[in-house]
Write a protein that holds these residues in place. Structure first.
Motif, short mmCIF file in Angstrom:
data_model
loop_
_atom_site.label_atom_id
_atom_site.label_comp_id
_atom_site.label_asym_id
_atom_site.label_seq_id
_atom_site.Cartn_x
_atom_site.Cartn_y
_atom_site.Cartn_z
N PRO A 52 6.21 3.07 -4.98
CA PRO A 52 6.03 4.33 -5.38
C PRO A 52 6.32 5.28 -4.10
CG PRO A 52 3.91 3.06 -6.15
CD PRO A 52 4.72 2.18 -5.17
N GLU A 53 7.07 6.24 -4.49
CA GLU A 53 7.65 7.37 -3.62
C GLU A 53 6.61 8.35 -3.46
OE1 GLU A 53 11.67 10.23 -2.82
OE2 GLU A 53 11.41 9.20 -4.58
N TYR A 54 6.67 8.83 -1.99
CA TYR A 54 5.67 9.80 -1.67
C TYR A 54 6.37 11.31 -1.72
CZ TYR A 54 3.03 12.86 1.55
OH TYR A 54 2.46 13.76 2.21
N ASP A 55 5.66 12.07 -2.23
CA ASP A 55 6.20 13.76 -2.25
C ASP A 55 5.22 14.44 -1.58
OD1 ASP A 55 7.11 16.02 -3.07
OD2 ASP A 55 6.82 15.80 -5.06
N ALA A 56 5.76 14.87 -0.42
CA ALA A 56 5.03 15.61 0.42
C ALA A 56 4.42 16.80 -0.13
CB ALA A 56 5.82 16.05 1.54
N ASP A 57 5.12 17.33 -1.15
CA ASP A 57 4.69 18.60 -2.00
C ASP A 57 3.67 18.34 -3.05
OD1 ASP A 57 6.60 20.20 -0.47
OD2 ASP A 57 8.04 19.67 -1.71
N ALA A 58 3.29 17.35 -3.24
CA ALA A 58 2.38 16.76 -4.35
C ALA A 58 1.03 16.29 -3.70
CB ALA A 58 2.90 15.80 -5.28
N PRO A 59 -0.42 16.50 -4.07
CA PRO A 59 -1.57 15.94 -3.57
C PRO A 59 -1.46 14.53 -3.68
CG PRO A 59 -1.84 17.03 -5.56
CD PRO A 59 -0.41 17.49 -5.39
N VAL A 60 -1.87 13.74 -2.95
CA VAL A 60 -2.38 12.43 -2.91
C VAL A 60 -3.74 12.20 -3.71
CG1 VAL A 60 -2.50 10.28 -1.72
CG2 VAL A 60 -0.89 11.87 -0.67
N ASN A 61 -3.53 12.00 -4.83
CA ASN A 61 -4.61 11.76 -5.66
C ASN A 61 -5.07 10.22 -6.06
OD1 ASN A 61 -2.83 11.16 -7.90
ND2 ASN A 61 -2.90 13.44 -8.48
N ARG A 62 -6.14 9.93 -6.69
CA ARG A 62 -6.60 8.56 -7.13
C ARG A 62 -5.51 7.96 -7.97
NH1 ARG A 62 -11.19 7.17 -5.56
NH2 ARG A 62 -10.34 7.82 -3.58
N GLU A 63 -4.83 8.92 -8.89
CA GLU A 63 -4.06 8.09 -9.76
C GLU A 63 -3.01 7.33 -8.85
OE1 GLU A 63 -1.30 9.32 -13.60
OE2 GLU A 63 -2.24 10.82 -12.63
N TYR A 64 -2.27 8.28 -7.94
CA TYR A 64 -1.04 7.80 -7.35
C TYR A 64 -1.44 6.77 -6.30
CZ TYR A 64 2.30 7.46 -3.47
OH TYR A 64 3.14 7.04 -2.73
N GLU A 65 -2.89 6.82 -5.83
CA GLU A 65 -3.25 5.64 -5.00
C GLU A 65 -3.45 4.49 -5.57
OE1 GLU A 65 -6.16 6.93 -1.36
OE2 GLU A 65 -6.87 8.03 -3.14
N GLY A 66 -4.04 4.67 -6.90
CA GLY A 66 -4.04 3.33 -7.79
C GLY A 66 -2.54 2.61 -8.12
N GLN A 67 -1.53 3.50 -8.36
CA GLN A 67 -0.17 3.04 -8.61
C GLN A 67 0.11 2.18 -7.47
OE1 GLN A 67 1.87 6.37 -9.77
NE2 GLN A 67 1.01 6.54 -11.74
N LEU A 68 -0.15 2.97 -6.13
CA LEU A 68 0.31 2.30 -5.01
C LEU A 68 -0.15 0.82 -4.69
CD1 LEU A 68 2.24 2.94 -2.45
CD2 LEU A 68 0.08 3.69 -1.34
N TYR A 69 -1.48 0.90 -4.88
CA TYR A 69 -2.32 -0.16 -4.62
C TYR A 69 -1.94 -1.51 -5.68
CZ TYR A 69 -5.08 1.08 -0.44
OH TYR A 69 -5.47 1.88 0.62
N ASP A 70 -1.68 -1.09 -6.80
CA ASP A 70 -1.41 -2.09 -7.67
C ASP A 70 0.01 -2.48 -7.60
OD1 ASP A 70 -4.06 -1.63 -9.06
OD2 ASP A 70 -3.23 -0.33 -10.47
N PHE A 71 0.74 -1.75 -7.08
CA PHE A 71 2.19 -2.27 -7.07
C PHE A 71 2.36 -3.22 -5.94
CE2 PHE A 71 6.05 -1.99 -4.45
CZ PHE A 71 7.08 -2.13 -5.37
N TYR A 72 1.41 -3.14 -4.74
CA TYR A 72 1.30 -4.16 -3.84
C TYR A 72 0.29 -5.35 -4.10
CZ TYR A 72 4.13 -1.29 -0.77
OH TYR A 72 5.24 -0.46 -0.27
#
Length: 254
Positions: free
Chosen positions: A216-236
């Motif tokens: 999952p790509e990181y967008d510096a202009d968007a907040p790092v929220n729990r939804e994004y974190e879940g996608q990141l951890y699930d991906f790995y």
């Protein structure tokens, strides 16, 4: 809240009776990835001086004014022990600093780190001076370090993302630069291979280049929220850190 540490550079620090300077750097320990100090450049108020404050003193950031309030007065800061922010911070200096402000100690009497939320009330009276805490590292220094995947180089450290409630570093922001220009990804400190190499200025991670390419790509202009974190951890395929920590873990120190 998860926030960029590079974003805080230049934030003004306001004591109860006036400004004391701006955020210059952060020092963290690389065993627990907890921010231990904010380095404040006092500017024209105390020319040539930088002072250390514990992040637990920082009130919620004012994004509009780009500032933090702290529950200290200017005289407390002015009379604090001098520090050379370009040199390793010795444990002897930390003892003087914590005694000056009445802060608890985060290390055991032996000098060892004891974890993110286990402050020790008193140091060993005869604690020997050390040339520098081997675990205390500068955020400014590490930005720009090379990052290597399990099968080759991928980019450089571009920033850090920290939890401003516990002042825990949750992610390194890695810019993929020449390999995938313009793309950035997040890597948890828990996914590093061994310690950071200070001699070669290199960070090694356990993922492959192909995994990083598809992550999952990181967008510096968007907040790092729990939804994004879940996608990141699930991906790995990694367990979510928030499901493993007790509810009171990594609370900020006084």
């Amino acid at each position: 809240m998860l926030r960029s540490l590079k974003h805080f550079k230049g934030y003004k620090i306001h004591a109860t009776d006036g400004a004391i300077g701006k955020v210059h750097d952060f020092f963290f320990d690389d065993e627990f990835w907890i921010l231990r100090y904010v380095v404040v450049d006092t500017g024209r108020w105390l020319p040539g001086r930088k002072v250390l404050l514990t992040p637990g003193l920082l009130r919620d950031p004012d994004s509009g004014q780009r500032s933090f309030d702290v529950a200290l007065n200017r005289e407390q800061v002015r009379s604090s022990p001098d520090v050379d922010a370009d040199q390793p911070v010795s444990r002897q200096h930390e003892v003087r600093l914590h005694e000056h402000y009445g802060w608890p100690f985060y290390w055991a009497p032996s000098g060892d780190l004891v974890g993110p939320i286990t402050p020790i009330p008193m140091p060993e009276p005869s604690a020997p001076a050390r040339p520098g805490d081997p675990h205390l590292r500068s955020v400014r220094e590490i930005i720009g370090y090379d990052v290597e995947a399990s099968d080759g180089a991928i980019g450089r450290v571009d920033d850090f993302i920290a939890d401003t409630e516990s002042w825990t570093i949750r992610y390194l922001v890695v810019g993929l630069r020449k390999w995938l220009p313009g793309r950035k990804v997040l890597i948890s400190p828990q996914w590093l291979v061994g310690p950071i190499s200070w001699d070669t200025r290199t960070v090694k991670i356990i993922m492959s280049r192909e995994s990083i390419r598809n992550s999952p790509e990181y967008d510096a202009d968007a907040p790092v929220n729990r939804e994004y974190e879940g996608q990141l951890y699930d991906f790995y395929g990694r367990p979510h850190y928030w499901s493993l920590e007790p509810s009171n873990q990594n609370q900020p120190e006084p």
